[in-house]
Design an enzyme around this catalytic site. Structure first.
Site, mmCIF file in Angstrom:
data_model
loop_
_atom_site.group_PDB
_atom_site.id
_atom_site.type_symbol
_atom_site.label_atom_id
_atom_site.label_comp_id
_atom_site.label_asym_id
_atom_site.label_seq_id
_atom_site.Cartn_x
_atom_site.Cartn_y
_atom_site.Cartn_z
ATOM 1 N N CYS A 1 13.260 11.608 5.853
ATOM 2 C CA CYS A 1 13.814 11.416 6.993
ATOM 3 C C CYS A 1 15.186 11.531 7.319
ATOM 4 C CB CYS A 1 13.157 9.834 7.504
ATOM 5 S SG CYS A 1 13.898 8.652 6.353
ATOM 6 N N GLU B 1 10.811 1.587 9.731
ATOM 7 C CA GLU B 1 11.779 2.744 9.481
ATOM 8 C C GLU B 1 10.776 3.991 9.651
ATOM 9 O OE1 GLU B 1 14.585 2.344 8.371
ATOM 10 O OE2 GLU B 1 14.530 -0.016 8.077
ATOM 11 N N LYS C 1 1.074 -1.311 -0.144
ATOM 12 C CA LYS C 1 0.013 0.051 0.022
ATOM 13 C C LYS C 1 0.753 1.242 -0.057
ATOM 14 C CE LYS C 1 -2.085 2.542 3.160
ATOM 15 N NZ LYS C 1 -1.991 3.976 2.608
ATOM 16 N N GLU D 1 9.966 15.665 15.470
ATOM 17 C CA GLU D 1 10.229 15.909 13.953
ATOM 18 C C GLU D 1 9.259 16.863 13.279
ATOM 19 O OE1 GLU D 1 9.432 12.298 11.683
ATOM 20 O OE2 GLU D 1 11.126 12.526 10.499
HETATM 21 O O1 TXE Z 1 2.582 9.413 8.023
HETATM 22 P P1 TXE Z 1 1.893 7.781 8.052
HETATM 23 P P2 TXE Z 1 1.994 10.773 8.114
HETATM 24 C C1 TXE Z 1 6.726 11.527 9.815
HETATM 25 C C2 TXE Z 1 6.526 13.084 9.478
HETATM 26 C C3 TXE Z 1 5.006 13.319 9.141
HETATM 27 C C4 TXE Z 1 4.591 12.215 10.370
HETATM 28 C C5 TXE Z 1 3.239 11.941 9.838
HETATM 29 O O2 TXE Z 1 6.915 13.835 10.815
HETATM 30 O O3 TXE Z 1 4.984 14.581 9.468
HETATM 31 O O4 TXE Z 1 5.358 11.063 9.972
HETATM 32 O O5 TXE Z 1 3.009 11.675 8.650
HETATM 33 C C6 TXE Z 1 0.060 4.122 6.363
HETATM 34 N N1 TXE Z 1 -2.090 0.892 9.610
HETATM 35 N N2 TXE Z 1 7.063 10.893 8.650
HETATM 36 O O6 TXE Z 1 0.715 10.593 9.198
HETATM 37 O O7 TXE Z 1 0.589 7.975 8.689
HETATM 38 C C7 TXE Z 1 -0.447 5.288 5.439
HETATM 39 O O8 TXE Z 1 -1.379 5.202 4.776
HETATM 40 C C8 TXE Z 1 -1.147 0.553 8.517
HETATM 41 C C9 TXE Z 1 8.398 10.372 8.496
HETATM 42 O O9 TXE Z 1 1.344 11.001 6.902
HETATM 43 O O10 TXE Z 1 3.027 7.156 8.965
HETATM 44 C C10 TXE Z 1 0.908 5.359 4.936
HETATM 45 O O11 TXE Z 1 0.920 4.711 3.504
HETATM 46 N N3 TXE Z 1 -0.825 1.668 7.733
HETATM 47 C C11 TXE Z 1 8.630 9.335 7.330
HETATM 48 C C12 TXE Z 1 2.130 5.113 5.698
HETATM 49 O O12 TXE Z 1 1.336 4.536 6.655
HETATM 50 C C13 TXE Z 1 -0.851 2.912 8.332
HETATM 51 C C14 TXE Z 1 7.773 9.309 6.296
HETATM 52 C C15 TXE Z 1 3.029 6.234 6.087
HETATM 53 O O13 TXE Z 1 1.984 7.220 6.751
HETATM 54 C C16 TXE Z 1 -1.769 3.242 9.428
HETATM 55 C C17 TXE Z 1 6.331 10.136 6.444
HETATM 56 C C18 TXE Z 1 -1.980 2.295 10.214
HETATM 57 N N4 TXE Z 1 -2.727 2.044 11.242
HETATM 58 C C19 TXE Z 1 5.946 10.643 7.432
HETATM 59 N N5 TXE Z 1 -1.822 4.475 9.755
HETATM 60 C C20 TXE Z 1 9.792 8.773 7.125
HETATM 61 N N6 TXE Z 1 10.437 7.952 8.147
HETATM 62 O O14 TXE Z 1 10.424 9.010 6.212
HETATM 63 C C21 TXE Z 1 -1.389 5.133 8.469
HETATM 64 N N7 TXE Z 1 -0.781 4.109 7.621
#
Ligand code: TXE
Length: 480
Positions: A282, A248, A173, A383
């Site tokens: 990140c 990660e 996904k 962050e």
């Molecule tokens: O990311 P999410 P978000 C950090 C960054 C950002 C914060 C929130 O600080 O502002 O995280 O971002 C899926 N079960 N990073 O909320 O939700 C979601 O659909 C399974 C750092 O937009 O973590 C997407 O495909 N999956 C980071 C993926 O998780 C779930 C990069 C990431 O989204 C889920 C992005 C659940 N319960 C944000 N909830 C990095 N490490 O590079 C969400 N998802």
């Protein structure tokens, strides 16, 4: 308006519930496509297809499996321009960056693991004259790969390439904010002749489709990149089911600049480390600690170079910073700038939303440099994941290391010094998965990639990724 579709069992299908949600072009603030709002029924169909495909895919001679992945890589290269533009429109990043980084890295991921699997081997242990032990590595089965919005195709392929190479079948996904290149990728997989069910892509919200992937009992392992809060939730769901997990997560990466550094290189690279991809990587260096004798000179030059960067239309080759990924994320980043003000921070440059004449509704923010804050305040602990950095002076190596290690995160760090002993000393003491010395984002795909503390669990990259997607079995044969 394009309707993105799920890719299940080799075909493109609408979600079973027939619901879609809007996908916004962040540079224009306008809806330009629709995304399937998939739920557990779509995930169940994808898992079933993956289960059916697993025996043949895992038994396929490894060279044949590798050849299919190499073919997908070639097709990505053929469609470089199309994919770069799609990534830029969907994510907001400069097309130029997608052209030189995101899309070439996606094909590199496939090539790297397609060739890596051919060289993947296991150990044997002779136990005195008693027995011989060897390790069998078999693919774990159907795996879930969940990727974020900052480097969409880059991180999507970073997970599925080793999974597929190892012989797993996949339910993946992409982020609901940036689904477009994964959708285009599904077409390339079909064109390359990837057998139906080997890779299934379910689009949708994290809380629904993502959660359903993590909860599905027939998915044996989850590889996730995203926010730390989401990572915690995934771990809590997956742990009682004893799924293998690779997480990660976020970072708040320190960049340590010692007075004896190569000044030109340190400033130039630190600016890139701060603002590449609008700071939405990140690995971006967001806390810049500078040894006091160099502080004023460094700050002045850092600000000067920051002000030279063009914030603009992502499709223009002059643009260094495009739009932030979403309105919600724009608000989050602006709220952190406001918090920094309240915490007593001084904004040296930036700090505001940018309204472009050509793109009045786009989610653009000025690259922002803040000083005057303690390393313990929220701005320096949480962050932000946007084009916002702080500059903090330090007086000794011990102070620098202590401040670098003072957050709950531990993903990456950079050290600038020409002193060899100090470089090794400091690299050894920093609590993070990666330490770059006199460089940033210099990546070798063979190296272990991942974070300490709340930046994650496990490592990807190189053999680590192939080990994650396989189960080790020890076979012990008595010789007498
Ligand atoms: O990311 P999410 P978000 C950090 C960054 C950002 C914060 C929130 O600080 O502002 O995280 O971002 C899926 N079960 N990073 O909320 O939700 C979601 O659909 C399974 C750092 O937009 O973590 C997407 O495909 N999956 C980071 C993926 O998780 C779930 C990069 C990431 O989204 C889920 C992005 C659940 N319960 C944000 N909830 C990095 N490490 O590079 C969400 N998802």
């Amino acid at each position: 308006m394009t309707d993105i579709l799920n890719y299940i069992n080799g075909g493109w299908v609408a979600p079973i519930g027939r619901k879609f949600f809007d996908n916004v072009d962040p540079a224009r603030g306008e809806v330009y496509s629709r995304v399937p709002d998939s739920d557990e029924r779509d995930v169940a169909a994808a898992v079933q297809a993956a289960q059916v495909a697993f025996p043949a895919w895992s038994a396929m001679p490894v060279q044949q499996r590798a050849n299919l992945l190499l073919k997908v890589a070639d097709l990505i290269d053929r469609d470089l321009e199309l994919l770069s533009r799609a990534e830029s429109q969907d994510q907001g990043k400069p097309v130029k960056l997608a052209r030189v980084m995101d899309i070439p890295r996606a094909s590199a991921n496939l090539r790297f693991f397609a060739t890596g699997i051919i060289h993947f081997s296991s150990e044997a242990h002779a136990t005195d004259n008693e027995a011989i032990n060897y390790t069998l590595r078999t693919p774990v089965g159907v795996v879930g790969c969940i990727s974020p919005w900052n480097l969409p195709l880059y991180l999507f392929t970073w997970k599925i390439a080793p999974a597929l190479a190892a012989g797993c079948t996949v339910v993946a996904k992409p982020s609901e904010l940036t689904p477009m290149t994964a959708y285009l990728f599904s077409k390339l997989c079909a064109e390359a002749g990837l057998p139906p069910g080997v890779l299934n892509i379910v689009h949708g919200m994290g809380s629904r489709a993502g959660q359903a992937i993590v909860e599905n009992p027939d998915i044996a392992a989850i590889s996730f990149t995203g926010g730390t809060v989401t990572g915690k939730k995934i771990a809590a769901t997956a742990a009682p089911m004893f799924k293998k997990l690779s997480l990660e997560l976020g970072g708040k990466n320190p960049n340590l600049v010692f007075a004896d550094c190569d000044f030109e290189m340190a400033v130039k690279t630190s600016v890139a480390a701060a603002f590449t991809n609008q700071g939405e990587i990140c690995l971006c260096g967001s806390r810049i600690f500078v040894e006091r004798p160099l502080f004023d000179r460094f700050a002045a030059e850092f600000v000067r170079q920051t002000q030279e960067m063009v914030v603009g239309d992502p499709m223009s080759n002059q643009t260094r910073l495009g739009a932030l990924v979403s309105e919600g994320h724009l608000e989050k980043v602006l709220s952190y700038i406001e918090l920094a003000r309240q915490e007593g921070g001084k904004i040296l440059t930036g700090g505001k939303r940018v309204k472009l004449a050509t793109h009045p509704n786009g989610f653009f923010v000025e690259p922002t440099v803040i000083t005057g804050l303690s390393h313990t305040c929220r701005t320096n602990q949480e962050e932000i994941f946007g084009p916002v950095v702080t500059l903090v002076p330090f007086d000794s190596e011990e102070d620098a290391v202590e401040m670098a290690n003072s957050t709950p995160y531990g993903l990456a760090a950079t050290v600038w010094t020409e002193n060899l002993k100090r470089a090794h000393r400091v690299a050894g003491q920093i609590k993070s998965g990666i330490v770059w010395v006199n460089c940033w984002l210099l990546r070798d795909l063979r190296t272990p990639f991942g974070g300490m503390k709340q930046s994650g669990v496990g490592r990807e990259g190189g053999w680590e990724a192939l080990r994650f997607f396989t189960e080790a079995k020890n076979v012990c044969i008595k010789l007498k």
